[in-house]
Scaffold this motif. Structure first.
Motif, PDB file in Angstrom:
ATOM      1  N   ASP A 114     115.850  -5.653  28.124  1.00  6.19           N
ATOM      2  CA  ASP A 114     116.070  -6.268  29.434  1.00  6.19           C
ATOM      3  C   ASP A 114     114.741  -6.678  30.060  1.00  6.19           C
ATOM      4  O   ASP A 114     114.614  -7.763  30.636  1.00  6.19           O
ATOM      5  CB  ASP A 114     116.797  -5.277  30.356  1.00  6.19           C
ATOM      6  CG  ASP A 114     117.135  -5.875  31.714  1.00  6.19           C
ATOM      7  OD1 ASP A 114     118.077  -6.677  31.803  1.00  6.19           O
ATOM      8  OD2 ASP A 114     116.430  -5.546  32.696  1.00  6.19           O
ATOM      9  N   ALA A 115     113.737  -5.812  29.925  1.00 10.34           N
ATOM     10  CA  ALA A 115     112.419  -6.111  30.494  1.00 10.34           C
ATOM     11  C   ALA A 115     111.802  -7.343  29.854  1.00 10.34           C
ATOM     12  O   ALA A 115     111.119  -8.135  30.515  1.00 10.34           O
ATOM     13  CB  ALA A 115     111.497  -4.905  30.326  1.00 10.34           C
ATOM     14  N   ALA A 116     112.056  -7.526  28.560  1.00  8.09           N
ATOM     15  CA  ALA A 116     111.423  -8.620  27.823  1.00  8.09           C
ATOM     16  C   ALA A 116     111.862  -9.993  28.305  1.00  8.09           C
ATOM     17  O   ALA A 116     111.156 -10.980  28.085  1.00  8.09           O
ATOM     18  CB  ALA A 116     111.719  -8.478  26.336  1.00  8.09           C
ATOM     19  N   ARG A 117     113.020 -10.099  28.958  1.00  2.28           N
ATOM     20  CA  ARG A 117     113.504 -11.401  29.409  1.00  2.28           C
ATOM     21  C   ARG A 117     113.032 -11.720  30.834  1.00  2.28           C
ATOM     22  O   ARG A 117     113.306 -12.802  31.344  1.00  2.28           O
ATOM     23  CB  ARG A 117     115.036 -11.456  29.346  1.00  2.28           C
ATOM     24  CG  ARG A 117     115.737 -10.589  30.369  1.00  2.28           C
ATOM     25  CD  ARG A 117     117.253 -10.743  30.298  1.00  2.28           C
ATOM     26  NE  ARG A 117     117.675 -12.105  30.542  1.00  2.28           N
ATOM     27  CZ  ARG A 117     117.865 -12.619  31.759  1.00  2.28           C
ATOM     28  NH1 ARG A 117     117.632 -11.887  32.837  1.00  2.28           N
ATOM     29  NH2 ARG A 117     118.271 -13.865  31.896  1.00  2.28           N
ATOM     30  N   ARG A 118     112.308 -10.813  31.458  1.00  2.00           N
ATOM     31  CA  ARG A 118     111.813 -11.060  32.816  1.00  2.00           C
ATOM     32  C   ARG A 118     110.547 -11.908  32.768  1.00  2.00           C
ATOM     33  O   ARG A 118     109.971 -12.124  31.706  1.00  2.00           O
ATOM     34  CB  ARG A 118     111.588  -9.730  33.546  1.00  2.00           C
ATOM     35  CG  ARG A 118     112.901  -8.974  33.758  1.00  2.00           C
ATOM     36  CD  ARG A 118     112.733  -7.629  34.418  1.00  2.00           C
ATOM     37  NE  ARG A 118     114.039  -6.981  34.568  1.00  2.00           N
ATOM     38  CZ  ARG A 118     114.823  -7.092  35.640  1.00  2.00           C
ATOM     39  NH1 ARG A 118     114.406  -7.808  36.680  1.00  2.00           N
ATOM     40  NH2 ARG A 118     115.993  -6.502  35.676  1.00  2.00           N
ATOM     41  N   ASP A 119     110.117 -12.379  33.938  1.00  2.00           N
ATOM     42  CA  ASP A 119     109.020 -13.350  33.946  1.00  2.00           C
ATOM     43  C   ASP A 119     107.632 -12.728  33.847  1.00  2.00           C
ATOM     44  O   ASP A 119     106.864 -13.021  32.937  1.00  2.00           O
ATOM     45  CB  ASP A 119     109.121 -14.266  35.171  1.00  2.00           C
ATOM     46  CG  ASP A 119     109.373 -13.510  36.469  1.00  2.00           C
ATOM     47  OD1 ASP A 119     109.210 -12.264  36.510  1.00  2.00           O
ATOM     48  OD2 ASP A 119     109.733 -14.165  37.468  1.00  2.00           O
ATOM     49  N   PHE A 120     107.295 -11.843  34.784  1.00  2.00           N
ATOM     50  CA  PHE A 120     105.927 -11.321  34.866  1.00  2.00           C
ATOM     51  C   PHE A 120     105.915  -9.812  34.643  1.00  2.00           C
ATOM     52  O   PHE A 120     106.872  -9.106  34.981  1.00  2.00           O
ATOM     53  CB  PHE A 120     105.305 -11.650  36.225  1.00  2.00           C
ATOM     54  CG  PHE A 120     105.451 -13.094  36.611  1.00  2.00           C
ATOM     55  CD1 PHE A 120     104.862 -14.095  35.846  1.00  2.00           C
ATOM     56  CD2 PHE A 120     106.199 -13.457  37.714  1.00  2.00           C
ATOM     57  CE1 PHE A 120     105.018 -15.427  36.173  1.00  2.00           C
ATOM     58  CE2 PHE A 120     106.352 -14.791  38.067  1.00  2.00           C
ATOM     59  CZ  PHE A 120     105.771 -15.776  37.287  1.00  2.00           C
ATOM     60  N   THR A 121     104.812  -9.334  34.143  1.00  2.00           N
ATOM     61  CA  THR A 121     104.702  -7.903  33.834  1.00  2.00           C
ATOM     62  C   THR A 121     104.899  -7.048  35.075  1.00  2.00           C
ATOM     63  O   THR A 121     105.478  -5.960  34.999  1.00  2.00           O
ATOM     64  CB  THR A 121     103.338  -7.589  33.214  1.00  2.00           C
ATOM     65  OG1 THR A 121     102.292  -7.916  34.163  1.00  2.00           O
ATOM     66  CG2 THR A 121     103.115  -8.385  31.936  1.00  2.00           C
ATOM     67  N   ILE A 122     104.442  -7.521  36.237  1.00  2.00           N
ATOM     68  CA  ILE A 122     104.548  -6.705  37.452  1.00  2.00           C
ATOM     69  C   ILE A 122     105.978  -6.675  37.990  1.00  2.00           C
ATOM     70  O   ILE A 122     106.277  -5.884  38.891  1.00  2.00           O
ATOM     71  CB  ILE A 122     103.588  -7.212  38.554  1.00  2.00           C
ATOM     72  CG1 ILE A 122     103.923  -8.646  38.958  1.00  2.00           C
ATOM     73  CG2 ILE A 122     102.139  -7.084  38.102  1.00  2.00           C
ATOM     74  CD1 ILE A 122     103.116  -9.137  40.156  1.00  2.00           C
TER      75      ILE A 122
END
Length: 393
Positions: A114-122
């Motif tokens: 799920d995290a991998a499809r988000r835009d920015f690391t923060i």
């Protein structure tokens, strides 16, 4: 960074019942609320990610007596209605296909996926709802500490998935970033700037307004101009207009005036009402915003001669906008309320002027003199009225 538990939202009394209904190990606080808590900032929204699919979320919350609204159920989002405010609960997801404007998703059960499809690391930080331990899969904590806005994985790939991420990058950099900016992100935004042309005007307008509403977006706007991004979303702007925005931000700060996105958008446009109307229509601004930006664009140097007269004629908001856009002081307007003309046409008739065009002419002349004299009190206004009526004899 600050402990997450210092954030006010973590003290909301009805969050534990929501977490219990979902299961503490099956959900995580995610995104902006976690990021902002770590930075000691107030979070406006609280979001939960969960392994449960939407139908299961609805059932569990119903059994717990929590009302839900299917605000984005096709994308896995259900809004829980709590007394202390709504909370969006979204099922973990992975992208199946993307075209730069929308994504086809499938539900997932893995937090990192799920995290991998988000835009920015923060924005990909997850906090356990009971321990508040943070799960960080892509170095977001280090980036947050360094005030670095960095795409997850390959920046170009992230942008090709959703072209709006170009504008989101600049908005997040203006809010959280520091210099020097991430080189890969800058290069990707420059190379893919033209993809912004395919986005809906509403989405572009919303992002521009949110960027311009930040405390000082002028360095970021200047960088967008350098990278060729601004020319795509706001071709009416240019070097002179970008410089005007920087001066406006300084003038707002010195004049104690709150930042305003529409005023700042006007600074990026030539002082031409026709152009302002075109931009307002293209960005799908509201009717009130369109009217305001057109009036801002009609500014001339004459507006600076009598600020209070300007405020009386056009309203305090437009007067303040025009003065700031013209690099003029708003000091004359500070603490001053726009007055009303102390007399009406009926009083002119009562003084012996026959009803008709002459009443309007006298009233207009009295009002003009009243403005020129600096809005005197009722006694002086009636003297002016008597003088003008006497001239009719």
């Amino acid at each position: 960074m600050k402990p997450i538990t210092d954030a006010e939202w973590t003290k909301r009394p009805d969050l534990p019942s929501l977490v219990t209904a979902l299961g503490a190990d099956e959900c995580r606080y995610v995104g902006g609320c976690v990021r902002d808590a770590l930075m000691g900032l107030e979070a406006h929204d609280v979001d939960l990610a969960t392994r449960h699919q939407p139908a299961e979320v609805v059932l569990r919350l119903k059994n717990a007596g929590i009302r839900t609204v299917p605000t984005g159920i096709e994308h896995g989002t259900v809004t829980a209605i709590l007394d202390s405010g709504p909370v969006e609960v979204t099922t973990l997801r992975r992208d199946v296909a993307t075209d730069g404007r929308r994504a086809t998703i499938a539900f997932a059960t893995d937090w990192k996926e799920d995290a991998a499809r988000r835009d920015f690391t923060i924005n990909a930080l997850y906090a356990h709802p009971e321990t508040f331990e943070v799960s960080d899969y892509f170095g977001g904590l280090d980036d947050l500490a360094a005030r670095k806005v960095r795409f997850i994985g390959d920046a170009r790939e992230r942008i090709r998935e959703d072209h709006l991420r170009i504008l989101r990058y600049f908005r997040f950099h203006a809010r959280f970033g520091s210099e020097p900016a991430d080189a890969e992100a800058s290069d990707a935004c420059r190379e893919l700037a033209a993809t912004l042309k395919g986005l809906s005007r509403e989405r572009v307008g919303w992002e521009i307004q949110n960027l311009l509403a930040l405390p000082d977006p002028s360095p970021t706007i200047a960088r967008m101009a350098e990278l060729g991004v601004l020319a795509v979303v706001l071709p009416e702007s240019g070097g002179v207009q970008v410089n005007r925005l920087a001066r406006l931000v300084t003038a707002e700060r010195e004049g104690g005036v709150e930042p305003d996105a529409i005023r700042r958008l006007a600074a990026l446009l030539p002082p031409d009402p026709a152009i302002a109307e075109q931009v307002a229509s293209r960005l799908r601004l509201s009717n009130a915003q369109k009217k305001r930006i057109k009036l801002d664009a009609a500014r001339t140097e004459k507006d600076t001669l009598n600020p209070r007269a300007l405020a009386y004629q056009l309203g305090m908001e437009i007067a303040r906008d025009r003065l700031l856009l013209l690099d003029s002081s708003v000091g004359d307007l500070a603490g001053w309320e726009v007055p009303r003309l102390p007399i009406k046409g009926g009083e002119i008739v009562a003084a012996g002027v026959g009803a008709g065009p002459q009443v309007a002419k006298v009233l207009q002349t009295v009002e003009s003199r009243w403005i020129d004299e600096g809005f005197p009190d009722e006694t002086r206004t009636r003297e002016i009225m008597a003088e003008e009526i006497a001239h009719l004899a």
